[in-house]
Motif scaffolding. Structure first.
Motif, PDB file in Angstrom:
ATOM      1  N   THR A  96      18.448 -20.408 -18.012  1.00  0.00           N
ATOM      2  CA  THR A  96      18.927 -19.054 -17.748  1.00  0.00           C
ATOM      3  C   THR A  96      18.473 -18.155 -18.888  1.00  0.00           C
ATOM      4  O   THR A  96      18.748 -18.435 -20.060  1.00  0.00           O
ATOM      5  CB  THR A  96      20.464 -19.008 -17.650  1.00  0.00           C
ATOM      6  N   VAL A  97      17.739 -17.106 -18.539  1.00  0.00           N
ATOM      7  CA  VAL A  97      17.257 -16.161 -19.552  1.00  0.00           C
ATOM      8  C   VAL A  97      17.724 -14.765 -19.161  1.00  0.00           C
ATOM      9  O   VAL A  97      18.075 -14.498 -18.007  1.00  0.00           O
ATOM     10  CB  VAL A  97      15.712 -16.198 -19.663  1.00  0.00           C
ATOM     11  N   ARG A  98      17.727 -13.869 -20.137  1.00  0.00           N
ATOM     12  CA  ARG A  98      18.089 -12.483 -19.879  1.00  0.00           C
ATOM     13  C   ARG A  98      16.820 -11.665 -19.694  1.00  0.00           C
ATOM     14  O   ARG A  98      15.847 -11.802 -20.449  1.00  0.00           O
ATOM     15  CB  ARG A  98      18.910 -11.914 -21.034  1.00  0.00           C
ATOM     16  N   GLY A  99      16.814 -10.828 -18.675  1.00  0.00           N
ATOM     17  CA  GLY A  99      15.653  -9.988 -18.405  1.00  0.00           C
ATOM     18  C   GLY A  99      15.973  -9.027 -17.285  1.00  0.00           C
ATOM     19  O   GLY A  99      17.103  -8.961 -16.803  1.00  0.00           O
ATOM     20  N   TYR A 100      14.961  -8.309 -16.851  1.00  0.00           N
ATOM     21  CA  TYR A 100      15.172  -7.297 -15.815  1.00  0.00           C
ATOM     22  C   TYR A 100      14.792  -7.836 -14.435  1.00  0.00           C
ATOM     23  O   TYR A 100      13.674  -8.311 -14.232  1.00  0.00           O
ATOM     24  CB  TYR A 100      14.371  -6.026 -16.131  1.00  0.00           C
ATOM     25  N   ALA A 101      15.755  -7.778 -13.545  1.00  0.00           N
ATOM     26  CA  ALA A 101      15.503  -8.048 -12.126  1.00  0.00           C
ATOM     27  C   ALA A 101      15.352  -6.697 -11.434  1.00  0.00           C
ATOM     28  O   ALA A 101      16.050  -5.734 -11.770  1.00  0.00           O
ATOM     29  CB  ALA A 101      16.656  -8.832 -11.517  1.00  0.00           C
ATOM     30  N   ILE A 102      14.457  -6.637 -10.478  1.00  0.00           N
ATOM     31  CA  ILE A 102      14.108  -5.355  -9.850  1.00  0.00           C
ATOM     32  C   ILE A 102      14.593  -5.349  -8.411  1.00  0.00           C
ATOM     33  O   ILE A 102      14.286  -6.261  -7.633  1.00  0.00           O
ATOM     34  CB  ILE A 102      12.590  -5.120  -9.924  1.00  0.00           C
ATOM     35  N   HIS A 103      15.333  -4.323  -8.075  1.00  0.00           N
ATOM     36  CA  HIS A 103      15.891  -4.160  -6.738  1.00  0.00           C
ATOM     37  C   HIS A 103      15.092  -3.082  -6.021  1.00  0.00           C
ATOM     38  O   HIS A 103      15.105  -1.919  -6.403  1.00  0.00           O
ATOM     39  CB  HIS A 103      17.377  -3.812  -6.833  1.00  0.00           C
ATOM     40  N   ASN A 104      14.380  -3.506  -4.971  1.00  0.00           N
ATOM     41  CA  ASN A 104      13.396  -2.668  -4.296  1.00  0.00           C
ATOM     42  C   ASN A 104      13.691  -2.471  -2.823  1.00  0.00           C
ATOM     43  O   ASN A 104      14.249  -3.355  -2.167  1.00  0.00           O
ATOM     44  CB  ASN A 104      12.003  -3.341  -4.327  1.00  0.00           C
ATOM     45  N   LEU A 105      13.231  -1.359  -2.301  1.00  0.00           N
ATOM     46  CA  LEU A 105      12.993  -1.214  -0.872  1.00  0.00           C
ATOM     47  C   LEU A 105      11.482  -1.346  -0.695  1.00  0.00           C
ATOM     48  O   LEU A 105      10.720  -0.535  -1.219  1.00  0.00           O
ATOM     49  CB  LEU A 105      13.477   0.148  -0.359  1.00  0.00           C
ATOM     50  N   TYR A 106      11.044  -2.384   0.003  1.00  0.00           N
ATOM     51  CA  TYR A 106       9.621  -2.636   0.203  1.00  0.00           C
ATOM     52  C   TYR A 106       9.256  -2.514   1.681  1.00  0.00           C
ATOM     53  O   TYR A 106       9.996  -2.989   2.553  1.00  0.00           O
ATOM     54  CB  TYR A 106       9.249  -4.054  -0.242  1.00  0.00           C
ATOM     55  N   GLN A 107       8.100  -1.914   1.939  1.00  0.00           N
ATOM     56  CA  GLN A 107       7.534  -1.957   3.293  1.00  0.00           C
ATOM     57  C   GLN A 107       7.216  -3.398   3.661  1.00  0.00           C
ATOM     58  O   GLN A 107       6.816  -4.204   2.814  1.00  0.00           O
ATOM     59  CB  GLN A 107       6.235  -1.155   3.362  1.00  0.00           C
ATOM     60  N   LEU A 108       7.375  -3.719   4.944  1.00  0.00           N
ATOM     61  CA  LEU A 108       6.977  -5.048   5.404  1.00  0.00           C
ATOM     62  C   LEU A 108       5.459  -5.088   5.512  1.00  0.00           C
ATOM     63  O   LEU A 108       4.846  -4.206   6.114  1.00  0.00           O
ATOM     64  CB  LEU A 108       7.612  -5.345   6.769  1.00  0.00           C
ATOM     65  N   PRO A 109       4.808  -6.106   4.948  1.00  0.00           N
ATOM     66  CA  PRO A 109       3.341  -6.140   4.960  1.00  0.00           C
ATOM     67  C   PRO A 109       2.748  -6.214   6.356  1.00  0.00           C
ATOM     68  O   PRO A 109       1.651  -5.706   6.594  1.00  0.00           O
ATOM     69  CB  PRO A 109       3.008  -7.397   4.138  1.00  0.00           C
ATOM     70  N   ASP A 110       3.455  -6.832   7.304  1.00  0.00           N
ATOM     71  CA  ASP A 110       2.925  -6.939   8.662  1.00  0.00           C
ATOM     72  C   ASP A 110       3.420  -5.819   9.568  1.00  0.00           C
ATOM     73  O   ASP A 110       3.051  -5.754  10.735  1.00  0.00           O
ATOM     74  CB  ASP A 110       3.273  -8.296   9.279  1.00  0.00           C
ATOM     75  N   ASP A 111       4.260  -4.935   9.028  1.00  0.00           N
ATOM     76  CA  ASP A 111       4.763  -3.805   9.818  1.00  0.00           C
ATOM     77  C   ASP A 111       5.153  -2.687   8.863  1.00  0.00           C
ATOM     78  O   ASP A 111       6.330  -2.531   8.516  1.00  0.00           O
ATOM     79  CB  ASP A 111       5.967  -4.229  10.668  1.00  0.00           C
ATOM     80  N   PRO A 112       4.179  -1.880   8.392  1.00  0.00           N
ATOM     81  CA  PRO A 112       4.458  -0.846   7.391  1.00  0.00           C
ATOM     82  C   PRO A 112       5.410   0.252   7.860  1.00  0.00           C
ATOM     83  O   PRO A 112       5.836   1.070   7.048  1.00  0.00           O
ATOM     84  CB  PRO A 112       3.069  -0.266   7.086  1.00  0.00           C
ATOM     85  N   GLY A 113       5.750   0.273   9.132  1.00  0.00           N
ATOM     86  CA  GLY A 113       6.737   1.212   9.622  1.00  0.00           C
ATOM     87  C   GLY A 113       8.158   0.716   9.453  1.00  0.00           C
ATOM     88  O   GLY A 113       9.114   1.396   9.848  1.00  0.00           O
ATOM     89  N   LYS A 114       8.318  -0.469   8.858  1.00  0.00           N
ATOM     90  CA  LYS A 114       9.634  -1.042   8.601  1.00  0.00           C
ATOM     91  C   LYS A 114       9.729  -1.436   7.127  1.00  0.00           C
ATOM     92  O   LYS A 114       8.720  -1.622   6.444  1.00  0.00           O
ATOM     93  CB  LYS A 114       9.871  -2.287   9.469  1.00  0.00           C
ATOM     94  N   SER A 115      10.971  -1.576   6.633  1.00  0.00           N
ATOM     95  CA  SER A 115      11.163  -1.975   5.239  1.00  0.00           C
ATOM     96  C   SER A 115      12.279  -2.991   5.135  1.00  0.00           C
ATOM     97  O   SER A 115      13.073  -3.173   6.061  1.00  0.00           O
ATOM     98  CB  SER A 115      11.491  -0.753   4.380  1.00  0.00           C
ATOM     99  N   ASP A 116      12.335  -3.626   3.971  1.00  0.00           N
ATOM    100  CA  ASP A 116      13.385  -4.593   3.684  1.00  0.00           C
ATOM    101  C   ASP A 116      13.788  -4.435   2.224  1.00  0.00           C
ATOM    102  O   ASP A 116      13.035  -3.866   1.420  1.00  0.00           O
ATOM    103  CB  ASP A 116      12.878  -6.014   3.953  1.00  0.00           C
ATOM    104  N   LEU A 117      14.964  -4.926   1.886  1.00  0.00           N
ATOM    105  CA  LEU A 117      15.417  -4.922   0.502  1.00  0.00           C
ATOM    106  C   LEU A 117      15.037  -6.245  -0.136  1.00  0.00           C
ATOM    107  O   LEU A 117      15.355  -7.311   0.396  1.00  0.00           O
ATOM    108  CB  LEU A 117      16.937  -4.707   0.434  1.00  0.00           C
TER     109      LEU A 117
END
Length: 275
Positions: A96-117
């Protein structure tokens, strides 16, 4: 008439293909995919983490330059915005280490009209960007506390609208982009509420979006030729949230302790942030 219409469509498609060219993995709000030039990306990602840690940032808003700004609509330079959270991170070998986790809204690579967290990490975030440059906003300590409460609650996922548009209207609910999502999370934290109507009302009351200047062909034909771009949620001028407009909002209402730009040359404190 038919030949003229076909010519207009052809010219429009060629013009749009040149202006809105999307590189591999898109890199607007898509996940980084392959890490290109790890010998540069890894030290840069570490430098961003160190800059945040030096300023005591438990939560920060960080942007990247995923596409060539010259190929983006006028008014948009940073192409992806996410929340970076100082966290306990499990390594592959069980440590277990301390660092930055990134919380994103990303486009789906196979459907750029949709996104996921999605949650990922700094190296992936900068893995395949156009330029190693980051815009950073460090919220006030109180707002960081409130953001952590939202991130650890069901409100975070409830604010996600999976229908994606690069130029989504922040005053509407038909589409969402990564910055609109971060803005909604911010408003939920500021007002300590999960009431979507209240969140939307305060966005409209206090937030000034960035006007995106598109020519007639781009506006008319963009949705036909560029996946992940919709303009139907705009009745007049196309206005969306950008990193720059987010920074201006937070400065205006004293919601940030500092903002700065990081390049491979170092940190530019209180720089005039681009969009």
């Amino acid at each position: 008439m038919k030949r003229m219409l076909m010519s207009i469509v052809l010219v429009g498609s060629v013009f749009l293909a040149a202006f809105w060219a999307i590189p591999s993995q898109a890199q607007s709000s898509m996940s980084g995919g392959e890490i290109v030039n790890p010998e540069r990306v890894i030290p840069f990602a570490k430098n961003v983490e160190h800059a945040l840690a030096e300023r005591g940032a438990r939560v920060a808003i960080v942007s990247r330059v995923g596409r060539d700004p010259d190929r983006m609509p006028s008014g948009i330079e940073y192409t992806h915005v996410a929340l970076w959270v100082y966290s306990d991170i499990q390594t592959e070998d069980g440590r277990t280490v301390r660092g930055y986790a990134i919380h994103n809204l990303y486009q789906l690579p196979d459907d750029p009209g949709k996104s996921d967290l999605v949650q990922d990490f700094p190296v992936e975030f900068f893995g395949n960007v156009f330029e190693l440059r980051a815009g950073v906003i460090v919220p006030t300590a109180d707002l960081q506390d409130r953001l952590l409460q939202v991130l650890n609650s069901s409100t975070y996922e409830a604010l996600h609208q999976p229908d994606y548009s690069l130029v989504a209207n922040p005053f509407g609910s038909d589409y969402q982009n990564c910055t609109n999502f971060v803005l909604s999370v911010l408003m939920a934290a500021i007002y300590e509420t999960d009431n979507r109507d209240l969140i939307d009302a305060n966005i409209e009351a206090y937030f000034e979006p960035q006007t995106v200047r598109l020519g007639p062909l781009q506006r008319a034909f963009g949705p036909l030729f560029v996946r992940g771009v919709e303009t139907s949620d705009h009745s007049g001028a196309i206005r969306t949230s950008t990193f720059g407009s987010l920074s201006r909002f937070m400065r205006a209402y004293k919601l940030s302790d500092t903002d700065f730009t990081i390049t491979e040359r170092g940190v530019l404190e209180q720089a005039a942030l681009a969009n």
